[in-house]
Design a protein around this motif. Structure first.
Motif, mmCIF file in Angstrom:
data_model
loop_
_atom_site.group_PDB
_atom_site.id
_atom_site.type_symbol
_atom_site.label_atom_id
_atom_site.label_comp_id
_atom_site.label_asym_id
_atom_site.label_seq_id
_atom_site.Cartn_x
_atom_site.Cartn_y
_atom_site.Cartn_z
ATOM 1 N N LEU A 1 -53.723 9.602 -3.997
ATOM 2 C CA LEU A 1 -53.234 9.987 -2.670
ATOM 3 C C LEU A 1 -51.811 10.547 -2.737
ATOM 4 O O LEU A 1 -51.492 11.542 -2.072
ATOM 5 C CB LEU A 1 -53.296 8.802 -1.710
ATOM 6 C CG LEU A 1 -54.686 8.376 -1.274
ATOM 7 C CD1 LEU A 1 -54.613 7.079 -0.474
ATOM 8 C CD2 LEU A 1 -55.353 9.463 -0.462
ATOM 9 N N VAL A 2 -50.969 9.936 -3.533
ATOM 10 C CA VAL A 2 -49.599 10.427 -3.695
ATOM 11 C C VAL A 2 -49.604 11.834 -4.285
ATOM 12 O O VAL A 2 -48.896 12.731 -3.798
ATOM 13 C CB VAL A 2 -48.766 9.460 -4.567
ATOM 14 C CG1 VAL A 2 -47.452 10.090 -4.999
ATOM 15 C CG2 VAL A 2 -48.519 8.160 -3.833
ATOM 16 N N MET A 3 -50.411 12.052 -5.310
ATOM 17 C CA MET A 3 -50.481 13.379 -5.928
ATOM 18 C C MET A 3 -51.049 14.404 -4.955
ATOM 19 O O MET A 3 -50.609 15.553 -4.927
ATOM 20 C CB MET A 3 -51.305 13.331 -7.215
ATOM 21 C CG MET A 3 -50.666 12.525 -8.315
ATOM 22 S SD MET A 3 -48.987 13.029 -8.713
ATOM 23 C CE MET A 3 -49.282 14.635 -9.377
ATOM 24 N N TYR A 4 -52.016 14.020 -4.146
ATOM 25 C CA TYR A 4 -52.580 14.921 -3.140
ATOM 26 C C TYR A 4 -51.508 15.336 -2.136
ATOM 27 O O TYR A 4 -51.376 16.510 -1.791
ATOM 28 C CB TYR A 4 -53.755 14.258 -2.429
ATOM 29 C CG TYR A 4 -54.298 15.091 -1.295
ATOM 30 C CD1 TYR A 4 -55.105 16.193 -1.550
ATOM 31 C CD2 TYR A 4 -53.984 14.786 0.020
ATOM 32 C CE1 TYR A 4 -55.587 16.968 -0.510
ATOM 33 C CE2 TYR A 4 -54.464 15.553 1.059
ATOM 34 C CZ TYR A 4 -55.267 16.646 0.795
ATOM 35 O OH TYR A 4 -55.731 17.416 1.824
ATOM 36 N N VAL A 5 -50.718 14.372 -1.665
ATOM 37 C CA VAL A 5 -49.663 14.675 -0.695
ATOM 38 C C VAL A 5 -48.597 15.570 -1.326
ATOM 39 O O VAL A 5 -48.120 16.518 -0.693
ATOM 40 C CB VAL A 5 -49.047 13.369 -0.142
ATOM 41 C CG1 VAL A 5 -47.786 13.629 0.653
ATOM 42 C CG2 VAL A 5 -50.074 12.619 0.692
ATOM 43 N N ILE A 6 -48.234 15.297 -2.574
ATOM 44 C CA ILE A 6 -47.242 16.132 -3.258
ATOM 45 C C ILE A 6 -47.735 17.559 -3.389
ATOM 46 O O ILE A 6 -47.019 18.512 -3.111
ATOM 47 C CB ILE A 6 -46.884 15.534 -4.638
ATOM 48 C CG1 ILE A 6 -46.056 14.263 -4.458
ATOM 49 C CG2 ILE A 6 -46.118 16.541 -5.484
ATOM 50 C CD1 ILE A 6 -45.815 13.497 -5.732
#
Length: 73
Positions: free
Chosen positions: A63-68
């Motif tokens: 999820l963090v990588m998707y948001v980034i």
């Protein structure tokens, strides 16, 4: 500047920030001892496999990588 050195510098900064947070947060968050993790303790033998912790970390990091990636567009 090449993209690889930038990536290494950013990765180092992220690890410097996460390290102290992990040390302080480890006292309050019992990360690695989630319900569902496999723990076998017998006389003279201990086996621990944090399967649920791995799944939770994978989902959170995804999820963090998707948001980034979403903000980098």
């Amino acid at each position: 500047m090449n993209s690889v050195p930038k990536l290494l510098i950013i990765g180092g900064i992220v690890m410097i920030v996460i390290g102290p947070l992990w040390m302080v947060g480890g006292r309050f968050l019992n990360l690695g001892r989630s319900p569902g993790d496999i723990a076998v303790e017998k006389e003279g033998f201990k086996f621990y496999f944090p399967i649920v912790t791995c799944i939770v970390l994978s989902v959170v990091l995804s999820l963090v990588m998707y948001v980034i990636r979403w903000f980098m567009r």
